[in-house]
Design an enzyme around this catalytic site. Structure first.
Site, mmCIF file in Angstrom:
data_model
loop_
_atom_site.group_PDB
_atom_site.id
_atom_site.type_symbol
_atom_site.label_atom_id
_atom_site.label_comp_id
_atom_site.label_asym_id
_atom_site.label_seq_id
_atom_site.Cartn_x
_atom_site.Cartn_y
_atom_site.Cartn_z
ATOM 1 N N TYR A 168 0.903 -1.226 -0.086
ATOM 2 C CA TYR A 168 -0.058 0.045 -0.159
ATOM 3 C C TYR A 168 0.779 1.324 -0.041
ATOM 4 O O TYR A 168 0.457 2.349 0.079
ATOM 5 C CB TYR A 168 -0.996 0.024 1.214
ATOM 6 C CG TYR A 168 -1.634 -1.239 1.579
ATOM 7 C CD1 TYR A 168 -2.367 -1.886 0.795
ATOM 8 C CD2 TYR A 168 -0.986 -1.948 2.628
ATOM 9 C CE1 TYR A 168 -2.908 -3.342 1.341
ATOM 10 C CE2 TYR A 168 -1.738 -3.170 3.125
ATOM 11 C CZ TYR A 168 -2.558 -3.884 2.286
ATOM 12 O OH TYR A 168 -2.860 -4.953 2.667
ATOM 13 N N CYS B 141 15.207 -10.938 -1.088
ATOM 14 C CA CYS B 141 15.828 -10.944 -2.540
ATOM 15 C C CYS B 141 15.073 -10.080 -3.397
ATOM 16 O O CYS B 141 14.594 -10.628 -4.462
ATOM 17 C CB CYS B 141 16.127 -12.288 -3.130
ATOM 18 S SG CYS B 141 16.946 -13.496 -1.683
ATOM 19 N N GLU B 142 14.556 -8.963 -3.161
ATOM 20 C CA GLU B 142 13.924 -7.939 -4.150
ATOM 21 C C GLU B 142 14.095 -6.535 -3.520
ATOM 22 O O GLU B 142 14.302 -6.177 -2.690
ATOM 23 C CB GLU B 142 12.425 -8.274 -3.775
ATOM 24 C CG GLU B 142 11.880 -9.486 -3.921
ATOM 25 C CD GLU B 142 10.505 -9.691 -4.197
ATOM 26 O OE1 GLU B 142 9.693 -8.667 -4.419
ATOM 27 O OE2 GLU B 142 9.903 -10.615 -4.028
HETATM 28 N N1 LLP Z 1 -14.820 -5.052 8.891
HETATM 29 C C1 LLP Z 1 -14.664 -5.398 7.868
HETATM 30 C C2 LLP Z 1 -15.664 -6.377 7.065
HETATM 31 C C3 LLP Z 1 -13.307 -5.491 7.203
HETATM 32 O O1 LLP Z 1 -13.130 -6.071 6.105
HETATM 33 C C4 LLP Z 1 -12.451 -4.868 7.900
HETATM 34 C C5 LLP Z 1 -11.048 -4.612 7.287
HETATM 35 C C6 LLP Z 1 -12.486 -4.213 9.107
HETATM 36 C C7 LLP Z 1 -14.051 -4.564 9.676
HETATM 37 C C8 LLP Z 1 -11.773 -3.511 9.877
HETATM 38 O O2 LLP Z 1 -11.005 -2.396 9.283
HETATM 39 P P1 LLP Z 1 -10.031 -1.521 10.110
HETATM 40 O O3 LLP Z 1 -10.650 -1.070 11.193
HETATM 41 O O4 LLP Z 1 -8.742 -2.398 10.522
HETATM 42 O O5 LLP Z 1 -9.590 -0.593 8.970
HETATM 43 N N2 LLP Z 1 -4.357 -5.294 4.972
HETATM 44 C C9 LLP Z 1 -4.816 -3.874 4.837
HETATM 45 C C10 LLP Z 1 -6.183 -3.527 5.664
HETATM 46 C C11 LLP Z 1 -7.249 -4.610 5.092
HETATM 47 C C12 LLP Z 1 -8.555 -4.329 5.763
HETATM 48 C C13 LLP Z 1 -9.539 -5.433 5.445
HETATM 49 N N3 LLP Z 1 -10.836 -5.213 6.147
HETATM 50 C C14 LLP Z 1 -3.815 -3.012 5.488
HETATM 51 O O6 LLP Z 1 -2.836 -3.417 6.133
HETATM 52 O O7 LLP Z 1 -3.802 -1.715 5.584
#
Ligand code: LLP
Length: 421
Positions: free
Chosen positions: A325, A350-351
């Site tokens: 991201y 290795c990137e």
């Molecule tokens: N509820 C649902 C249905 C979701 O899909 C998510 C996150 C959340 C709640 C929680 O969202 P938060 O409060 O953490 O923003 N890997 C990515 C983030 C992916 C989020 C996926 N869904 C990152 O590292 O930024």
């Protein structure tokens, strides 16, 4: 950066630099943690997790009587984290059978669990039914049909939410934006009306309300309000799950809304558009865990370059977020906060893309230094991987000067543990 005293809000609550400039986390000396547990390591200040859980729950309880906070397990899928939240009365949002398994094992009661997912398998649905999870968020018509077939056993009708994609885009990275019309998640506003009718006709499902989640790491509150307004047109329901998504500060320059400001705006929107006699669910992930944790790395080597290359003993195996991201992070050399050497912090993979921080000022780093990056609690351990045969780091909880391992470091033997050929 001050040479002594408490640190900015990017760091875990209670973090400080002592008189000699040593970093203290949860009352523990960072150098001693590195000596005892090795590097890289995720270091979590337990009091920080607890304080955020309480802040969220209290802010919500003060504004809406019938409300529950559900932790989005995907942000930090770790038994100790889930147990701590369970102890604070927080439930769980789970997005797979595996997350459901973790949440149940950590003692989160099934009725406080919501199952999500845009491609849930029959096995996952059956698991959720068997465990009597409180709610399943329906994401599409195929799932509506299969769940109708699977539900209705001795557990009675399964309570469900219809997930709606409200055509509201928040200001975040496209990979983590989910509210726009062309999202793979949920029912569009146009098809949600039909989904609602079909669930109401289903003999084995009970429609209790709607779910909406427009994305993650959102730094403005207005999109949450617009999403709430958008789903209000679908009718009146008893339960609304308004998802997660509140952004956090990864660097001191970022100023996201506080938990209180977010809850205040979200509840106000719910009252304005959905009514006051509803049951309200919120699903924060990142905002509960990101800033509770830092990663400690050992510096392996320093090379001259356009910016000084500082290579650490981890990288894209323990923090994929900069690569996925373009996420920004801060770093400091433990014991020598501040400094003016322009550096690029890279991992050992290795990137060339294995860059943790593309431009950060450090104090003349050298091999053998300890480097710390704050705000690694959300989607750090969660996205960790074994690329290049690197064992994943441990998770260490610190509190009042005591440290304990809650996830052990992987071993080389773990790397081949599933190989059967
Ligand atoms: N509820 C649902 C249905 C979701 O899909 C998510 C996150 C959340 C709640 C929680 O969202 P938060 O409060 O953490 O923003 N890997 C990515 C983030 C992916 C989020 C996926 N869904 C990152 O590292 O930024």
């Amino acid at each position: 950066m001050a040479a002594t005293g408490t640190l900015s809000r990017v760091w875990p609550l209670g973090s400080r630099l002592d008189e000699s400039g040593n970093l203290e986390l949860g009352g523990c000396d960072a150098r001693e943690l590195a000596r005892e547990f090795g590097t890289p390591a995720y270091i979590v200040a337990e009091d920080d997790l607890r304080a955020r859980a309480r802040a969220f729950a209290q802010a919500l309880a003060e504004r809406h009587a019938d409300a529950t906070v559900l932790f989005a397990t995907k942000a930090f899928p770790c038994t100790a984290v889930l147990e701590l939240f369970a102890g604070e009365g927080i439930g769980a949002d789970v997005a797979s059978g595996g997350e459901l398994h973790m949440a149940l094992a950590a003692g989160i009661s099934p009725e406080r669990i919501v199952l999500h997912g845009n491609a849930k398998s029959a096995a996952e649905l059956e698991y959720a039914l068997r465990e009597r999870v409180g709610l399943i968020a329906l994401d599409g018509f195929d799932e509506l049909e299969s769940l109708t077939r699977l539900a209705g056993g001795e557990q009675g009708a399964q309570r469900v939410l219809v997930r709606v994609t409200p055509d509201v885009r928040g200001d975040t990275h496209p990979a983590i934006s989910t509210g726009q019309a062309e999202s793979k998640f949920g029912f569009s506003l146009a098809s949600a009306a039909e989904a609602i009718v079909r669930v109401q006709e289903s003999p084995t499902l009970e429609l209790v309300g709607l779910h909406v989640h427009i994305g993650s790491q959102l730094s403005e509150l207005d999109p949450f309000r617009r999403a709430t307004e958008a789903i209000a047109q679908l009718g009146e329901f008893a339960v609304y799950d308004l998802g997660g998504g509140l952004g956090v500060a990864y660097t001191s320059a970022q100023q996201p809304p506080t938990i209180e400001q977010y809850v205040d705006a979200t509840v106000a929107a719910a009252h304005d558009f959905l009514g006051e006699r509803i049951r309200l669910l919120l699903e924060p992930g990142r905002a509960l865990v990101a800033n509770s944790c830092v990663t400690l790395y050992g510096v392996e080597t320093v090379k001259p370059g356009p910016l000084t290359w500082v290579a650490v003993d981890g990288g894209m195996s323990d923090n994929l977020r900069p690569m996925l991201y373009g996420a920004p992070y801060e770093a400091e050399i433990v014991g020598r906060f501040g400094g003016a050497t322009p550096c690029r912090v890279v991992g050992k993979h290795c990137e060339s893309g294995d860059v943790l921080i593309s431009d950060v000022a450090l104090d003349e780093p050298r091999a053998g230094d300890l480097l710390v990056t704050p705000a690694t609690g959300a989607y750090g351990h969660a996205l960790a991987n074994n690329y290049n045969g690197i064992p994943r780091p441990p998770v260490i909880f610190c509190k009042d000067g005591d440290a304990r391992v809650v996830v052990r470091r992987e071993t080389y033997d773990d790397l081949g543990a599933r190989d059967v050929g």
